[in-house]
Structures are given as C-alpha cells and as structure tokens.
Enzyme design. Sequence first.
Site, PDB file in Angstrom:
ATOM      1  CB  SER A  10      66.898 -47.179 -33.585  1.00 21.15           C
ATOM      2  OG  SER A  10      67.132 -45.460 -33.393  1.00 21.15           O
ATOM      3  N   GLY A 234      78.796 -48.897 -35.524  1.00 19.47           N
ATOM      4  CA  GLY A 234      77.703 -48.618 -35.549  1.00 19.47           C
ATOM      5  C   GLY A 234      76.643 -49.915 -35.941  1.00 19.47           C
ATOM      6  CE  LYS A 235      71.669 -50.265 -31.988  1.00 22.13           C
ATOM      7  NZ  LYS A 235      70.794 -49.863 -31.657  1.00 22.13           N
ATOM      8  NE  ARG A 236      71.897 -47.872 -40.553  1.00 21.97           N
ATOM      9  CZ  ARG A 236      71.019 -47.183 -41.217  1.00 21.97           C
ATOM     10  NH1 ARG A 236      71.614 -46.232 -42.388  1.00 21.97           N
ATOM     11  NH2 ARG A 236      69.503 -46.421 -41.617  1.00 21.97           N
ATOM     12  N   GLY A 238      78.251 -54.178 -38.107  1.00 22.08           N
ATOM     13  CA  GLY A 238      78.396 -55.018 -37.903  1.00 22.08           C
ATOM     14  C   GLY A 238      79.051 -54.842 -36.031  1.00 22.08           C
TER      15      GLY A 238
END
Length: 268
Positions: A10, A234-236, A238
């Site tokens: 994504s 994950g990206k969320r 950081g």
Amino acid sequence: MTTIGRFAPSPTGPLHLGSLVAAIGSRWFAKRDGGRWLVRMEDLDAPRVVPGSAEEILAALRRYSLDWDGEVVYQSQRIALYESALDRLRAKGVVYDCACSRADLQRAASAPLGAEAVYPGTCRNGLQGRTPRAIRFRVPDETIAFDDLLRGHIEEHLPTTTGDFVVKRADGVFAYQLAVVVDDAEQGVTQVVRGGDLLSSTPRQIALQRALDYPTPQYAHLPLVTNDDGTKLGKRDGALPLPALDDQRIAETRAWAMTFLASHASMM
C-alpha cells in the site's frame, strides 16, 4: 503451470524492513521454479495514500535488486473490475446492504476483548427501513480449510470467527478482501506469499473466490519483523525507510532480510 506470485504494498509510506522481507520472500518463492513476480499497488484507500509513495517504493525495490515482471498494476484504476465482481455476487444472492454504523457494531460486539468482532447478522434479513451504508458478503456455513506452505493445515469457520464481512465500505470504497481476490484472479496469480498478519484474511478470501468461481492460489504466510516489544513493525508504528544511498548498507540490509527469512521460515 507457470508460478505467478505478487507483491502488493500500500503506498502509504516508504518501503521498510518488514515490507522488504515480504518482497524478498514472495519473489523468492515465485522465482525458485522459474515463475513470474508481479507488483501491484493497493491504493484504493485514497485518504491514506501518501503522494509519491508508490514511486518511492518502486525505486526502493530496484535499489534492492528486486525487479518485477510486467507492468505495475494500480487498484485505483480497476474499479470497473470490482463493480463487475460485486454485480456477480449480487446476482448470486450472497451479498446484501448493511445499515450498521461502527457504533452499532461496537454495541453489538460478540467477540472477546481484543479479538475481531463477529458481525451479529443485524441486516442479514433486511434493513427494517434503515438507510443502507456498506455491503456485506454472506459467509457460507462451512469450514474453510487450506494448506499453508509454511504454516501447515489451517481451518476456520467464518460464521463464528468473523460473520458476514464488508466488501464495499460505507464511504463507497471497495474493501481489501474483495479487491485483492479480483486482482489475483484477473492477473492469474497462482501463489500468494505475504506477511503472517494477513493469515486471518485468507479464509475470507477463499470464500469469495469460491463464490466468484475463481481458482484458489497457494498461500504462504511469512514470519513478521517485529519491534522490541514483539509488535509488528509497520508504517503506522514509525518504521524507518530502508537505507537508500549507501551501497554497503543496502547489501547488509538485504543480507539481513534473507537471513531472517531463512532462519524463521526454513525456506531459503
């Protein structure tokens, strides 16, 4: 039959270590038998898409010598395919309109604390005069079973673990579960290798494949790269982007990812 695998990030941020592991793992599985490896951008959720992220992810894959076959596919350009699949599901009577809001579902939650709520079937037999919001798939009353290439035999009875699930959201966006099933079938994907956090999605996707008369790919769910506290990286959370400019760091990071997969998945 030629193996066709895929990597479907994504574009909500740069490629990070966890997604690199997924990319390397899925490409290795596809290429070990001389197959093809596709890249697809799952960019349906427009508010979460970060401008420039798709291009940044593709550039990172190239830097890490992860070349793909064919053109990159973007979900945002494939809405007509999802509409057509939804029409087929409607014609079969296996989807229905749902008027439930998130607050309604929280009040009616039928799962233990911290677990995924099981939809209670509120709108299964009609809206009772309420305004439709989302569209749900009517799950079959049967156990979905498959053999994961890494995790062995998996079984799940969807009516008791998830209940009927959303295939088109209240905001008009097609849900991940439907879009990924349509894309995999349309692209001829025969093998889905991805992170273990998506294992719980697989029975739902198999149920949709059967309803749409699509073939079911082989599945393999890779171990996750985690933070120090054991949570998914994950990206969320950081997660930092991958090293980009230093050839030595790129080589070291790629080697670490391959060693991680070899030690955790007994695959390389």
